[in-house]
Design an enzyme around this catalytic site. Structure first.
Site, PDB file in Angstrom:
ATOM      1  N   PRO A 206       0.793  -1.232   0.000  1.00  0.00           N
ATOM      2  CA  PRO A 206       0.000   0.000   0.000  1.00  0.00           C
ATOM      3  C   PRO A 206       0.826   1.283   0.000  1.00  0.00           C
ATOM      4  CG  PRO A 206       0.035  -0.938   2.201  1.00  0.00           C
ATOM      5  CD  PRO A 206       0.763  -1.894   1.315  1.00  0.00           C
ATOM      6  N   GLY A 207       2.139   1.212   0.089  1.00  0.00           N
ATOM      7  CA  GLY A 207       2.922   2.405  -0.222  1.00  0.00           C
ATOM      8  C   GLY A 207       3.620   3.109   0.915  1.00  0.00           C
ATOM      9  N   SER A 208       3.730   2.468   2.066  1.00  0.00           N
ATOM     10  CA  SER A 208       4.400   3.191   3.161  1.00  0.00           C
ATOM     11  C   SER A 208       5.868   3.465   2.814  1.00  0.00           C
ATOM     12  CB  SER A 208       4.287   2.437   4.491  1.00  0.00           C
ATOM     13  OG  SER A 208       4.601   1.096   4.310  1.00  0.00           O
TER      14      SER A 208
ATOM     15  N   ASP B 149       2.905  -2.175  -8.612  1.00  0.00           N
ATOM     16  CA  ASP B 149       2.318  -3.327  -7.908  1.00  0.00           C
ATOM     17  C   ASP B 149       1.462  -4.075  -8.915  1.00  0.00           C
ATOM     18  OD1 ASP B 149       2.048  -3.994  -4.683  1.00  0.00           O
ATOM     19  OD2 ASP B 149       0.463  -4.891  -5.907  1.00  0.00           O
TER      20      ASP B 149
ATOM     21  N   CYS C  38       8.861  -9.934   4.797  1.00  0.00           N
ATOM     22  CA  CYS C  38       8.395  -9.886   6.184  1.00  0.00           C
ATOM     23  C   CYS C  38       8.355 -11.312   6.722  1.00  0.00           C
ATOM     24  CB  CYS C  38       7.064  -9.187   6.318  1.00  0.00           C
ATOM     25  SG  CYS C  38       5.913  -9.554   5.028  1.00  0.00           S
TER      26      CYS C  38
HETATM   27  C1  LIG Z   1       4.925  -6.842   1.222  1.00  0.00           C
HETATM   28  S1  LIG Z   1       3.760  -6.085   0.205  1.00  0.00           S
HETATM   29  C2  LIG Z   1       4.559  -4.586  -0.199  1.00  0.00           C
HETATM   30  C3  LIG Z   1       4.473  -3.533   0.888  1.00  0.00           C
HETATM   31  C4  LIG Z   1       4.904  -2.183   0.380  1.00  0.00           C
HETATM   32  N1  LIG Z   1       6.260  -2.195  -0.126  1.00  0.00           N
HETATM   33  C5  LIG Z   1       4.806  -1.118   1.444  1.00  0.00           C
HETATM   34  O1  LIG Z   1       5.807  -0.749   2.037  1.00  0.00           O
HETATM   35  O2  LIG Z   1       3.696  -0.645   1.701  1.00  0.00           O
HETATM   36  C6  LIG Z   1       3.957  -7.005  -1.266  1.00  0.00           C
HETATM   37  C7  LIG Z   1       3.190  -6.435  -2.456  1.00  0.00           C
HETATM   38  O3  LIG Z   1       3.615  -7.181  -3.589  1.00  0.00           O
HETATM   39  C8  LIG Z   1       2.552  -7.190  -4.506  1.00  0.00           C
HETATM   40  N2  LIG Z   1       2.862  -8.248  -5.473  1.00  0.00           N
HETATM   41  C9  LIG Z   1       2.648  -9.570  -5.391  1.00  0.00           C
HETATM   42  N3  LIG Z   1       3.114 -10.201  -6.481  1.00  0.00           N
HETATM   43  C10 LIG Z   1       3.635  -9.247  -7.271  1.00  0.00           C
HETATM   44  C11 LIG Z   1       4.252  -9.255  -8.544  1.00  0.00           C
HETATM   45  N4  LIG Z   1       4.420 -10.384  -9.226  1.00  0.00           N
HETATM   46  N5  LIG Z   1       4.642  -8.088  -9.068  1.00  0.00           N
HETATM   47  C12 LIG Z   1       4.458  -6.922  -8.403  1.00  0.00           C
HETATM   48  N6  LIG Z   1       3.874  -6.851  -7.196  1.00  0.00           N
HETATM   49  C13 LIG Z   1       3.474  -7.994  -6.642  1.00  0.00           C
HETATM   50  C14 LIG Z   1       1.341  -7.425  -3.645  1.00  0.00           C
HETATM   51  O4  LIG Z   1       0.173  -6.989  -4.316  1.00  0.00           O
HETATM   52  C15 LIG Z   1       1.684  -6.584  -2.416  1.00  0.00           C
HETATM   53  O5  LIG Z   1       1.088  -5.323  -2.532  1.00  0.00           O
END
Ligand SMILES: C[S@@+](CC[C@H](N)C(=O)[O-])C[C@H]1O[C@@H](n2cnc3c(N)ncnc32)[C@H](O)[C@@H]1O
Length: 440
Positions: free
Chosen positions: A180-182, A206, A310
């Protein structure tokens, strides 16, 4: 699909009312006892981590207790906010004195993090904060300031990858899994820190359209910038982007905050207690490698990439980093990050680990696989390197907290030359990033 955040901000309706006085995630709101109802146990999880050696066995009870506690409240004041110091001062003056005067021993005043002085944390949970008369006032202050874009509520560990990347105003930054972009916001703050109109920019990508929407309409709406574009693409296939002169853009910084099992976020995502098995990580392994590889391919010579998850699982961390290093054929190297954020406590990474399936069946190599359907899952790159290979890779630099990769001249693949790249794998908290090239 590319969205300019400036256009979005320009279209914002006049008279838009602030959102209700609540954090976005309301699972611990009064009356919602979601956290309480979850049994914070999972025998496979404990057994798995006892076997993995990611920390000494004598620390196991401490590890278990930490995961069973509620998530502490943490927040940070936005880096490019001109009145940041004044706001911090106001918070401390209005609330901290009153809290200490009340003399309630169960109450902990938020403390500035030793490695990030504009960020604060209290070991108290959000529920505890909201139900205390003085802390509830502080909570309301934080909610209002967050709505105004002056601070971000963010887990402390989530703040680390952008700090390690340390982009400057002229940097091109690729955030491959951004929603979500933090971290995207934090990266933007950093490139704006000394420059209202930076030359650099952040591309926040994303694969999930709804989460891209959330990134734009919930997170970026609080941050006025023309230096961000949002793309919705599979990070493992992120295209090479051309500049105005037709040259291909190479990024100074890449964040690979990859999708993972999330098993380091049990305190935030309690449903993981019920459903976690070692198979979760096995199923993500190839995707994580593909995303990391694409990120490294998009990186400029001399650039720096952070790989973060994580999860504390070596299959999602060290095994991915090891495979990336193998694939890079010497063009990437891990860096010792101990001089960065020196006040941050960190552990060395592991150089050996075990591979288990859903039923905790142990595999020592692909030769142990008997079931046909497991042949595609149990692949060579899941297994630890030899001692010699691990030593050559400096794999111990990968860490329970994070580590870096520096770079030496070489090739990542036959089509692209790289040197001087740094990669910082970050473990045990949520994050990573990448992009797609025209080739393969
Ligand atoms: C751990 S979260 C990212 C948190 C984000 N970096 C933050 O700090 O708010 C992982 C993200 O990877 C995305 N995701 C999953 N598979 C992906 C892919 N193949 N390519 C790009 N994004 C992907 C998911 O939708 C999710 O939003």
């Amino acid at each position: 699909m590319v969205h300019s955040s400036r256009r979005r901000i320009g279209n914002k309706k006049k008279g838009h009312e602030p959102r209700p006085n609540t954090w976005r995630d309301d699972r611990d709101a009064p009356g919602n006892q979601g956290y309480r109802e979850v049994l914070k146990e999972n025998e496979k999880y404990w057994q798995f981590y006892k076997e993995q050696n990611v920390f000494p066995l004598e620390q196991f009870d401490e590890f278990r207790a930490a995961l069973q506690r509620d998530l502490p409240v943490s927040f940070r004041f936005q880096g490019c906010h001109k009145d940041r110091e004044q706001l911090i001062h106001e918070m401390e003056n209005r609330f901290f004195g009153k809290i200490m005067e009340a003399g309630d021993t169960a109450v902990c005043v938020p403390k500035s993090l030793p490695w990030y002085k504009e960020a604060y944390q209290t070991p108290m949970s959000r529920t505890a904060v909201r139900s205390h008369p003085i802390l509830a006032q502080l909570h309301n202050f934080l909610v209002t300031e967050a709505e105004l874009g002056n601070l971000s509520r963010q887990e402390a560990v989530s703040m680390i990858p952008p700090l390690l990347l340390a982009p400057t105003s002229d940097h091109y930054v690729l955030d491959l899994c951004a929603a979500p972009g933090s971290k995207t916001t934090q990266l933007l703050e950093m490139i704006h820190e000394n420059d209202e109109n930076p030359k650099g920019m952040v591309i926040a990508n994303d694969v999930d359209m709804k989460r891209c929407y959330m990134l734009i309409h919930h997170t970026l709406k609080r941050f006025r910038t023309a230096a961000c574009a949002v793309t919705c693409e599979d990070a493992a296939r992120f295209p090479q982007i051309a500049d105005n002169d037709g040259g291909l853009i190479q990024f100074d910084r890449v964040l690979a905050d990859v999708i993972c099992s999330g098993d380091g976020t049990l305190r935030k995502n309690p449903e993981i207690w019920k459903k976690w098995t070692p198979q979760d990580a096995l199923g993500l392994h190839r995707m994580q490698i593909a995303i990391a590889r694409k990120g490294a391919q998009q990186l400029k010579v001399g650039g720096r990439m952070v790989y973060s998850t994580c999860s504390m699982n070596p299959i999602e961390d060290e095994a991915v980093v090891a495979q990336l290093l193998r694939d890079s054929k010497g063009s990437l190297r891990l860096m010792d990050t101990s001089t960065l954020l020196p006040e941050l406590k960190r552990e060395n990474g592991v150089t050996s680990w075990k591979v288990f399936d859903r039923d905790m069946k142990l595999y020592t190599s692909t030769e142990d696989v008997t079931e046909e359907k497991m042949k595609k899952v149990i692949v060579n790159s899941l297994f630890p390197p030899t001692e010699e290979e691990a030593r050559e890779m400096n794999l111990h630099f990968t860490s329970g907290s994070f580590n870096q990769i520096a770079m030496k001249p070489g090739q990542i693949n036959q089509k692209s030359q790289r040197s001087g790249v740094q990669i910082v794998p970050f473990v045990a908290s949520p994050f990573w990033g990448f992009s797609r090239q025209n080739q393969d």
